[in-house]
Design a protein around this motif. Structure first.
Motif, PDB file in Angstrom:
ATOM      1  N   CYS A   1      -2.927  -2.976  -3.413  1.00  0.00           N
ATOM      2  CA  CYS A   1      -3.147  -2.678  -1.991  1.00  0.00           C
ATOM      3  C   CYS A   1      -4.460  -3.284  -1.516  1.00  0.00           C
ATOM      4  O   CYS A   1      -4.502  -3.966  -0.489  1.00  0.00           O
ATOM      5  CB  CYS A   1      -3.149  -1.161  -1.782  1.00  0.00           C
ATOM      6  SG  CYS A   1      -3.592  -0.634  -0.104  1.00  0.00           S
TER       7      CYS A   1
ATOM      8  N   CYS B   1       0.798  -1.227   0.000  1.00  0.00           N
ATOM      9  CA  CYS B   1       0.000   0.000   0.000  1.00  0.00           C
ATOM     10  C   CYS B   1       0.828   1.273   0.000  1.00  0.00           C
ATOM     11  O   CYS B   1       0.287   2.360  -0.224  1.00  0.00           O
ATOM     12  CB  CYS B   1      -0.947  -0.004   1.193  1.00  0.00           C
ATOM     13  SG  CYS B   1      -2.148  -1.355   1.141  1.00  0.00           S
TER      14      CYS B   1
ATOM     15  N   ASN C   1      -5.323   4.212  -0.681  1.00  0.00           N
ATOM     16  CA  ASN C   1      -4.503   3.235   0.039  1.00  0.00           C
ATOM     17  C   ASN C   1      -4.422   3.554   1.524  1.00  0.00           C
ATOM     18  O   ASN C   1      -4.339   2.635   2.362  1.00  0.00           O
ATOM     19  CB  ASN C   1      -3.097   3.194  -0.557  1.00  0.00           C
ATOM     20  CG  ASN C   1      -3.058   2.496  -1.902  1.00  0.00           C
ATOM     21  OD1 ASN C   1      -4.099   2.150  -2.454  1.00  0.00           O
ATOM     22  ND2 ASN C   1      -1.862   2.294  -2.435  1.00  0.00           N
TER      23      ASN C   1
END
Length: 302
Positions: free
Chosen positions: A154, A146, A216
């Motif tokens: 992610c 991420c 993310n």
């Protein structure tokens, strides 16, 4: 008038009783401070002090001075017996399914067994604190996937991590039960983990390039929430006197991308070990959360 006379007689009566007590040799017992609570710390890098000043590396364990354990020990009501936590510690080592993140640091199971053997964990211990389960739960995988602009990777990584958290719960329960067996009179304080990002601050950008997009950041925070929920459930179902301490509210407004961050993030060294760990202020928040939860003055010394 009768009430006024009786009120005037009260001081005389009290004075007479005091004189009688002194004559008979009775004196008021001086107040004595309760002895400090014997304290042991276990677990991973958060309890090892990573992110605070003064890292000390050894062949088997890395700790940093000034972490929350040291701050708790500074309380007059707590006496640290030992901090066995190490940076990178897993709950346990499975030789049949070894973790790619195992770095040789003593596992939490090994920490407990070693302290029980040496009697550092025993019926004399009043307080144990622990952070554990993040690496086992996949925190490093989540941060690797991420901390990039790739939102799909992610999301997929975190979805897999959350799906597998159920298997972590049993290991956590066994950990708390092992601590209780070794230190039957101890209150076990299980500290949770803070959310790492504040998505309201926007994308994290380095040199004009987005390295951690808002999407993310939200995904990672979701993973932290799921991990904390798993730990809290394991505490509740462990059959021990462990208590879970949620630190997420304390860290609101102090994420890695906040103006007043309590979490380390060195954008010039994205692989630095201290990244995504509490800084000095963050460890102070952990210490305050622990002390305000157990209230050492009310915890009975065994």
């Amino acid at each position: 008038m009768a009430k006024q006379n009786s009120r005037r007689r009260i001081p005389a009566l009290v004075g007479g009783l005091a004189i009688a007590a002194l004559t008979l040799g009775f004196t008021a017992a001086p107040a004595t401070a309760a002895p400090p609570l014997d304290y042991v710390a276990l677990g991973d890098s958060y309890t090892a002090g990573t992110g605070a000043d003064g890292p000390t590396r050894t062949a088997v364990c890395w700790q940093s001075s000034g972490g929350y354990v040291d701050l708790v020990d500074a309380s007059a009501r707590v006496d640290l017996i030992t901090n066995a936590a190490c940076h990178g510690s897993l709950l346990a080592f499975d030789p049949l399914n070894p973790s790619p993140f195992y770095n040789g640091a003593p596992t939490v199971a090994e920490q407990i067994a070693g302290l029980a053997f040496s009697q550092a964990l025993s019926g004399d211990i009043d307080l144990v604190s622990i952070t554990a389960g993040a690496i086992d739960g996949g925190s490093l995988l989540a941060l690797q996937a991420c901390s990039t602009p790739n939102t799909q990777a992610c999301a997929a990584t975190v979805a897999g991590i959350i799906q597998n958290l159920g298997s972590l719960e049993g290991g956590l329960e066994l950990t708390y039960q092992s601590i209780q067996a070794a230190a039957p009179n101890a209150t076990i304080v299980v500290m949770g983990y803070p959310r790492l990002f504040d998505p309201s601050r926007g994308n994290i950008v380095i040199g004009g390039v987005t390295v951690v997009p808002v999407t993310n950041q939200i995904t990672v925070n979701t993973a932290v929430n799921a991990l904390n929920a798993t730990i809290a459930k394991a505490v509740a179902e462990s059959g021990t006197n462990a208590v879970f301490v949620d630190v997420t509210k304390r860290f609101l407004g102090h994420a890695v991308n906040s103006d007043n961050s309590w979490i380390v993030l060195d954008l010039a060294q994205l692989q630095a070990d201290a990244n995504f760990h509490p800084n000095d202020a963050g460890h102070q928040a952990y210490a305050s959360a622990l002390l305000s939860t157990i209230k050492p003055t009310k915890l009975v010394k065994q």
